[in-house]
Enzyme design. Structure first.
Site, PDB file in Angstrom:
ATOM      1  N   SER A   6       0.179   2.537  -5.131  1.00 51.56           N
ATOM      2  CA  SER A   6      -1.141   3.158  -5.291  1.00 51.56           C
ATOM      3  C   SER A   6      -1.774   2.718  -6.610  1.00 51.56           C
ATOM      4  O   SER A   6      -1.223   2.958  -7.681  1.00 51.56           O
ATOM      5  CB  SER A   6      -1.014   4.679  -5.267  1.00 51.56           C
ATOM      6  OG  SER A   6      -2.236   5.250  -5.677  1.00 51.56           O
ATOM      7  N   HIS A  31      -2.636   0.862  -1.746  1.00 51.90           N
ATOM      8  CA  HIS A  31      -3.220   2.178  -1.453  1.00 51.90           C
ATOM      9  C   HIS A  31      -4.300   2.453  -2.501  1.00 51.90           C
ATOM     10  O   HIS A  31      -4.060   2.313  -3.706  1.00 51.90           O
ATOM     11  CB  HIS A  31      -2.110   3.224  -1.505  1.00 51.90           C
ATOM     12  CG  HIS A  31      -2.526   4.595  -1.088  1.00 51.90           C
ATOM     13  ND1 HIS A  31      -2.645   4.964   0.236  1.00 51.90           N
ATOM     14  CD2 HIS A  31      -2.846   5.689  -1.812  1.00 51.90           C
ATOM     15  CE1 HIS A  31      -3.016   6.233   0.308  1.00 51.90           C
ATOM     16  NE2 HIS A  31      -3.161   6.695  -0.936  1.00 51.90           N
ATOM     17  N   ASP A  33      -6.874   5.306  -3.833  1.00 52.70           N
ATOM     18  CA  ASP A  33      -7.185   6.740  -3.813  1.00 52.70           C
ATOM     19  C   ASP A  33      -8.596   6.988  -4.305  1.00 52.70           C
ATOM     20  O   ASP A  33      -8.897   6.766  -5.474  1.00 52.70           O
ATOM     21  CB  ASP A  33      -6.195   7.483  -4.720  1.00 52.70           C
ATOM     22  CG  ASP A  33      -4.845   7.618  -4.058  1.00 52.70           C
ATOM     23  OD1 ASP A  33      -4.795   8.131  -2.934  1.00 52.70           O
ATOM     24  OD2 ASP A  33      -3.851   7.208  -4.668  1.00 52.70           O
ATOM     25  N   MET A  35     -11.384   9.673  -5.100  1.00 53.66           N
ATOM     26  CA  MET A  35     -11.554  11.108  -5.385  1.00 53.66           C
ATOM     27  C   MET A  35     -12.974  11.367  -5.855  1.00 53.66           C
ATOM     28  O   MET A  35     -13.483  10.650  -6.724  1.00 53.66           O
ATOM     29  CB  MET A  35     -10.575  11.524  -6.473  1.00 53.66           C
ATOM     30  CG  MET A  35      -9.127  11.212  -6.115  1.00 53.66           C
ATOM     31  SD  MET A  35      -8.045  11.706  -7.436  1.00 53.66           S
ATOM     32  CE  MET A  35      -6.463  11.259  -6.746  1.00 53.66           C
ATOM     33  N   HIS A  65      -7.831   5.765   0.950  1.00 54.78           N
ATOM     34  CA  HIS A  65      -7.585   7.194   1.183  1.00 54.78           C
ATOM     35  C   HIS A  65      -8.741   7.984   0.573  1.00 54.78           C
ATOM     36  O   HIS A  65      -8.842   8.101  -0.652  1.00 54.78           O
ATOM     37  CB  HIS A  65      -6.239   7.553   0.525  1.00 54.78           C
ATOM     38  CG  HIS A  65      -5.891   8.997   0.590  1.00 54.78           C
ATOM     39  ND1 HIS A  65      -4.881   9.555  -0.167  1.00 54.78           N
ATOM     40  CD2 HIS A  65      -6.401  10.024   1.330  1.00 54.78           C
ATOM     41  CE1 HIS A  65      -4.799  10.841   0.097  1.00 54.78           C
ATOM     42  NE2 HIS A  65      -5.713  11.161   0.991  1.00 54.78           N
ATOM     43  N   MET A  67     -10.389  11.151  -0.456  1.00 54.16           N
ATOM     44  CA  MET A  67     -10.273  12.585  -0.756  1.00 54.16           C
ATOM     45  C   MET A  67     -11.676  13.029  -1.164  1.00 54.16           C
ATOM     46  O   MET A  67     -11.962  13.236  -2.342  1.00 54.16           O
ATOM     47  CB  MET A  67      -9.256  12.786  -1.883  1.00 54.16           C
ATOM     48  CG  MET A  67      -7.826  12.552  -1.417  1.00 54.16           C
ATOM     49  SD  MET A  67      -6.709  12.202  -2.784  1.00 54.16           S
ATOM     50  CE  MET A  67      -6.947  10.444  -2.921  1.00 54.16           C
ATOM     51  N   MET A 136       0.524  14.471   3.348  1.00 57.69           N
ATOM     52  CA  MET A 136       0.490  14.586   1.882  1.00 57.69           C
ATOM     53  C   MET A 136       1.712  15.382   1.425  1.00 57.69           C
ATOM     54  O   MET A 136       1.988  16.461   1.947  1.00 57.69           O
ATOM     55  CB  MET A 136      -0.773  15.313   1.412  1.00 57.69           C
ATOM     56  CG  MET A 136      -2.069  14.523   1.541  1.00 57.69           C
ATOM     57  SD  MET A 136      -2.088  12.924   0.703  1.00 57.69           S
ATOM     58  CE  MET A 136      -1.730  13.385  -1.005  1.00 57.69           C
ATOM     59  N   ASP A 174       2.684  10.429   0.937  1.00 59.98           N
ATOM     60  CA  ASP A 174       1.932  10.133  -0.286  1.00 59.98           C
ATOM     61  C   ASP A 174       2.040  11.303  -1.258  1.00 59.98           C
ATOM     62  O   ASP A 174       1.642  12.420  -0.934  1.00 59.98           O
ATOM     63  CB  ASP A 174       0.469   9.887   0.127  1.00 59.98           C
ATOM     64  CG  ASP A 174      -0.451   9.556  -1.032  1.00 59.98           C
ATOM     65  OD1 ASP A 174       0.039   9.357  -2.153  1.00 59.98           O
ATOM     66  OD2 ASP A 174      -1.675   9.484  -0.792  1.00 59.98           O
TER      67      ASP A 174
HETATM   68  C1  DX5 Z   1      -2.479  11.955  -4.934  1.00 63.13           C
HETATM   69  C2  DX5 Z   1      -2.809  10.567  -4.371  1.00 63.13           C
HETATM   70  C3  DX5 Z   1      -1.651   9.664  -4.387  1.00 63.13           C
HETATM   71  C4  DX5 Z   1      -1.162   9.282  -5.752  1.00 63.13           C
HETATM   72  C5  DX5 Z   1       0.323   9.322  -5.688  1.00 63.13           C
HETATM   73  O1  DX5 Z   1      -3.635  12.675  -4.991  1.00 63.13           O
HETATM   74  O2  DX5 Z   1      -3.276  10.680  -3.032  1.00 63.13           O
HETATM   75  O3  DX5 Z   1      -1.866   8.484  -3.600  1.00 63.13           O
HETATM   76  O4  DX5 Z   1      -1.561   7.994  -6.169  1.00 63.13           O
HETATM   77  O5  DX5 Z   1       0.808   9.179  -6.972  1.00 63.13           O
HETATM   78  P1  DX5 Z   1       2.342   9.430  -7.323  1.00 63.13           P
HETATM   79  O6  DX5 Z   1       3.129   8.424  -6.532  1.00 63.13           O
HETATM   80  O7  DX5 Z   1       2.371   9.178  -8.789  1.00 63.13           O
HETATM   81  O8  DX5 Z   1       2.666  10.836  -6.927  1.00 63.13           O
HETATM   82 ZN    ZN Z   2      -3.370   8.703  -1.641  1.00 65.19          ZN
END
Ligand code: DX5
Ligand code: ZN
Length: 228
Positions: A6, A31, A33, A35, A65, A67, A136, A174
């Site tokens: 990620s 990956h 992320d 947000m 992904h 969010m 998750m 994840d």
């Molecule tokens: C969390 C994200 C993850 C994050 C995981 O909100 O969706 O993808 O990058 O990070 P680690 O592996 O550090 O928990």
């Molecule tokens: Zn993620």
């Protein structure tokens, strides 16, 4: 088995170099992320960053992904930025079905994510339409959190549905994934492993990816059956 570092855990001063590092690491996916500061209490990066790193990691599948509370305004920008798959959250309720079709219409694969407090039955009506269920294993918003073990039965359940209904979707995990928790998830039926801190945090990403791959392969119940 798919290993997906990620980018959230990479060095933000050098996104391009970090994408190249992932590309050369032997990982399968990157990956990403996204947000929005509303669906989760944090902001990460947007389509411009994804588009900028895309040419630096040509052989990686881009696993975006979202969010985000309003993914409908972001699907096209991320599709144009180079996403191969776009994952939305089942917590969006009535919006989920039309969003799935919009992603398909853009020619991208579809993932459906489920947060730790949400019952796994929420994904059940959508299983025939999607390419991946994302279970998750932390509450989304931040990297570096601890794996929530209570999520393991959800992986087993989506695996059981996949077997019973002979469906092809992947099962991704994840949050808090390291070599130990990845093995637990693999035994429960996961086949796609997102890891931020435990991969990008390592100086030798290639060795970390190889080790995680070895461990999850050894924990794959399908391969264990073959050995008998
Ligand atoms: C969390 C994200 C993850 C994050 C995981 O909100 O969706 O993808 O990058 O990070 P680690 O592996 O550090 O928990
Ligand atoms: Zn993620």
């Amino acid at each position: 088995m798919i290993i997906a570092p990620s980018l959230l855990a990479s060095d933000y001063t050098r996104f391009g170099k970090e994408a190249e590092r992932a590309c050369k690491s032997g990982a399968d996916w990157l990956h990403l992320d996204i947000m929005d500061g509303h669906f989760v209490p944090n902001i990460s990066f947007g389509p411009a960053i994804v588009a900028a790193v895309r040419p630096r990691a040509k052989n990686l599948f881009f696993d975006v992904h979202l969010m985000c509370s309003r993914p409908e305004i972001l699907l096209e920008p991320f599709a144009n930025a180079g996403a191969d798959q776009i994952t939305i959250h089942v917590e969006l309720g009535d919006q989920v079905e039309p969003l799935i079709w919009k992603i398909k219409k853009l020619g991208k694969k579809v993932g459906l994510a489920v947060n730790p407090p949400t019952a796994i039955t929420a994904v059940q009506p959508h299983l025939e339409q999607i390419d991946m269920v994302l279970v998750m294993t932390v509450n989304p918003g931040f990297g570096g959190q601890s794996f929530i073990h209570e999520c393991l039965p959800k992986i087993q359940q989506v695996e059981a549905w996949r077997r019973e209904r002979k469906l092809p979707y992947r099962i991704e995990v994840d949050g808090g994934i390291n070599n130990q928790t990845a093995a637990e998830c693999a035994r429960a039926g996961a086949d796609t492993f997102v890891a931020g801190t435990s991969l990008f945090g390592r100086r030798n990403l290639k060795a970390a990816v190889a080790k995680m791959r070895k461990i999850v392969n050894a924990s794959d119940p399908a391969l264990a059956d073959l050995k008998v």
